[in-house]
Design an enzyme around this catalytic site. Sequence first.
Site, PDB file in Angstrom:
ATOM      1  N   ASP A  81       0.869  -1.184   0.000  1.00  0.00           N
ATOM      2  CA  ASP A  81       0.000   0.000   0.000  1.00  0.00           C
ATOM      3  C   ASP A  81       0.904   1.232   0.000  1.00  0.00           C
ATOM      4  O   ASP A  81       1.662   1.458   0.952  1.00  0.00           O
ATOM      5  CB  ASP A  81      -0.877  -0.043   1.260  1.00  0.00           C
ATOM      6  CG  ASP A  81      -1.826   1.139   1.367  1.00  0.00           C
ATOM      7  OD1 ASP A  81      -1.563   2.182   0.746  1.00  0.00           O
ATOM      8  OD2 ASP A  81      -2.825   1.018   2.103  1.00  0.00           O
TER       9      ASP A  81
ATOM     10  N   TYR B  24      -9.531  14.898  -5.183  1.00  0.00           N
ATOM     11  CA  TYR B  24      -8.680  14.398  -6.278  1.00  0.00           C
ATOM     12  C   TYR B  24      -7.895  15.541  -6.936  1.00  0.00           C
ATOM     13  O   TYR B  24      -6.675  15.461  -7.114  1.00  0.00           O
ATOM     14  CB  TYR B  24      -9.552  13.686  -7.310  1.00  0.00           C
ATOM     15  CG  TYR B  24      -8.802  13.057  -8.459  1.00  0.00           C
ATOM     16  CD1 TYR B  24      -8.250  11.779  -8.343  1.00  0.00           C
ATOM     17  CD2 TYR B  24      -8.654  13.718  -9.683  1.00  0.00           C
ATOM     18  CE1 TYR B  24      -7.576  11.186  -9.415  1.00  0.00           C
ATOM     19  CE2 TYR B  24      -7.984  13.141 -10.749  1.00  0.00           C
ATOM     20  CZ  TYR B  24      -7.449  11.870 -10.608  1.00  0.00           C
ATOM     21  OH  TYR B  24      -6.778  11.300 -11.667  1.00  0.00           O
TER      22      TYR B  24
HETATM   23  P1  NAD Z   1      -6.986   2.238 -12.151  1.00  0.00           P
HETATM   24  O1  NAD Z   1      -8.036   2.285 -11.104  1.00  0.00           O
HETATM   25  O2  NAD Z   1      -7.173   1.313 -13.300  1.00  0.00           O
HETATM   26  O3  NAD Z   1      -5.563   1.934 -11.524  1.00  0.00           O
HETATM   27  C1  NAD Z   1      -5.156   2.468 -10.282  1.00  0.00           C
HETATM   28  C2  NAD Z   1      -4.098   1.573  -9.719  1.00  0.00           C
HETATM   29  O4  NAD Z   1      -3.651   2.106  -8.459  1.00  0.00           O
HETATM   30  C3  NAD Z   1      -4.615   0.170  -9.439  1.00  0.00           C
HETATM   31  O5  NAD Z   1      -3.627  -0.762  -9.820  1.00  0.00           O
HETATM   32  C4  NAD Z   1      -4.798   0.166  -7.928  1.00  0.00           C
HETATM   33  O6  NAD Z   1      -4.690  -1.122  -7.354  1.00  0.00           O
HETATM   34  C5  NAD Z   1      -3.643   1.050  -7.509  1.00  0.00           C
HETATM   35  N1  NAD Z   1      -3.779   1.555  -6.158  1.00  0.00           N
HETATM   36  C6  NAD Z   1      -4.820   2.270  -5.617  1.00  0.00           C
HETATM   37  N2  NAD Z   1      -4.583   2.510  -4.318  1.00  0.00           N
HETATM   38  C7  NAD Z   1      -3.369   1.953  -4.040  1.00  0.00           C
HETATM   39  C8  NAD Z   1      -2.565   1.877  -2.874  1.00  0.00           C
HETATM   40  N3  NAD Z   1      -2.966   2.425  -1.724  1.00  0.00           N
HETATM   41  N4  NAD Z   1      -1.367   1.239  -2.944  1.00  0.00           N
HETATM   42  C9  NAD Z   1      -0.952   0.679  -4.106  1.00  0.00           C
HETATM   43  N5  NAD Z   1      -1.668   0.713  -5.222  1.00  0.00           N
HETATM   44  C10 NAD Z   1      -2.863   1.340  -5.201  1.00  0.00           C
HETATM   45  O7  NAD Z   1      -6.848   3.736 -12.686  1.00  0.00           O
HETATM   46  P2  NAD Z   1      -5.847   4.393 -13.748  1.00  0.00           P
HETATM   47  O8  NAD Z   1      -6.684   5.251 -14.604  1.00  0.00           O
HETATM   48  O9  NAD Z   1      -4.963   3.388 -14.381  1.00  0.00           O
HETATM   49  O10 NAD Z   1      -5.019   5.364 -12.777  1.00  0.00           O
HETATM   50  C11 NAD Z   1      -3.606   5.343 -12.681  1.00  0.00           C
HETATM   51  C12 NAD Z   1      -3.112   6.754 -12.374  1.00  0.00           C
HETATM   52  O11 NAD Z   1      -3.418   7.599 -13.485  1.00  0.00           O
HETATM   53  C13 NAD Z   1      -3.784   7.399 -11.155  1.00  0.00           C
HETATM   54  O12 NAD Z   1      -2.830   8.137 -10.429  1.00  0.00           O
HETATM   55  C14 NAD Z   1      -4.800   8.333 -11.777  1.00  0.00           C
HETATM   56  O13 NAD Z   1      -5.121   9.429 -10.944  1.00  0.00           O
HETATM   57  C15 NAD Z   1      -4.060   8.756 -13.039  1.00  0.00           C
HETATM   58  N6  NAD Z   1      -4.905   9.321 -14.073  1.00  0.00           N
HETATM   59  C16 NAD Z   1      -5.822   8.555 -14.739  1.00  0.00           C
HETATM   60  C17 NAD Z   1      -6.596   9.138 -15.733  1.00  0.00           C
HETATM   61  C18 NAD Z   1      -7.623   8.369 -16.528  1.00  0.00           C
HETATM   62  O14 NAD Z   1      -8.357   8.982 -17.304  1.00  0.00           O
HETATM   63  N7  NAD Z   1      -7.694   7.041 -16.413  1.00  0.00           N
HETATM   64  C19 NAD Z   1      -6.441  10.495 -16.026  1.00  0.00           C
HETATM   65  C20 NAD Z   1      -5.516  11.238 -15.319  1.00  0.00           C
HETATM   66  C21 NAD Z   1      -4.736  10.644 -14.348  1.00  0.00           C
END
Ligand code: NAD
Length: 271
Positions: free
Chosen positions: A69, A169
């Site tokens: 985590d 966020y």
């Molecule tokens: P996702 O939900 O598919 O992946 C998030 C990942 O973070 C998962 O693997 C989850 O298990 C992990 N995670 C969450 N809490 C955790 C913790 N406490 N310890 C370890 N791992 C943890 O979402 P995503 O879209 O792939 O997001 C990845 C990153 O990209 C994030 O930081 C998100 O804010 C950023 N982001 C995503 C988007 C989008 O449109 N998808 C846009 C901008 C930024």
Amino acid sequence: MPTPPSLRLAGQHALVTGASSGIGVAVAKALAAHGASVIVNYGHDTDGANAVVKDITDAGGQALAYQADVSQEAQVQAMFQQAIEHFGGLDIVVSNAGLQVDAPFVDMTLAQWQKVIDVNLTGQFLVLREAARQFMKQGVRPDVSKAAGKIICMSSVHEVIPWAGHVNYATSKGGIMQLMKSVAQELAPHKIRVNSIGPGAIKTPINHDAWATPEAEAKLLTLIPYDRVGEPEDIGQLAAWLVSDEADYITGQTIFIDGGMTLYPGFATGG
Ligand code: NAD
């Protein structure tokens, strides 16, 4: 002979947080495809992380899943220790783990606020600090890379675009901007590069409802001048380049990758 671009990360070791889903999966696979061995960090989804490791090893790469985590100091420190023991060093850290806990501002509980700040911002602090400590200890190894280490923070367009209903966020991503820039300034003399990637809308589970139906996708596209929702692989390719020596002079920057979402699309017709 110069290293072929396809193997621009050959011999390098990487750690990607939150790599069991979405963007983290694509980043882990892209780094591996370019020759890096990868620690696939995950929070809870063991099957998801193991599937990523299998895909990488099936393709001839090296990867290892590790549960931790990112908001817990002892777990982050143990993960870095394990990664360094396993690989004998570390060259690339992509601090990607993040989540959303949405609520109207007046209804947002302290627990909802705190959860997002703990994972999205304090988690970045903990991961960046361990990465910096290791990179400073290692120093530059010219046979591996021009830099002593490369860090990417996964930020968002919401480091600059306000977001009603997602105040926790957007605040966490705004915080990442100054975290990244201040750390980049402090670590540059040590030849450590620190940058952020600021994705726009990318098709992952975090924003599933925003693109899963044709109606939702059409509404989302009104915010994206380039007229397509991003794919995780768009981010993976950028990450693999940004940590390579081809990007050696880039530090302290957020690279937005958003199909133009940060271009104030509402002004396209004159405002
Ligand atoms: P996702 O939900 O598919 O992946 C998030 C990942 O973070 C998962 O693997 C989850 O298990 C992990 N995670 C969450 N809490 C955790 C913790 N406490 N310890 C370890 N791992 C943890 O979402 P995503 O879209 O792939 O997001 C990845 C990153 O990209 C994030 O930081 C998100 O804010 C950023 N982001 C995503 C988007 C989008 O449109 N998808 C846009 C901008 C930024």
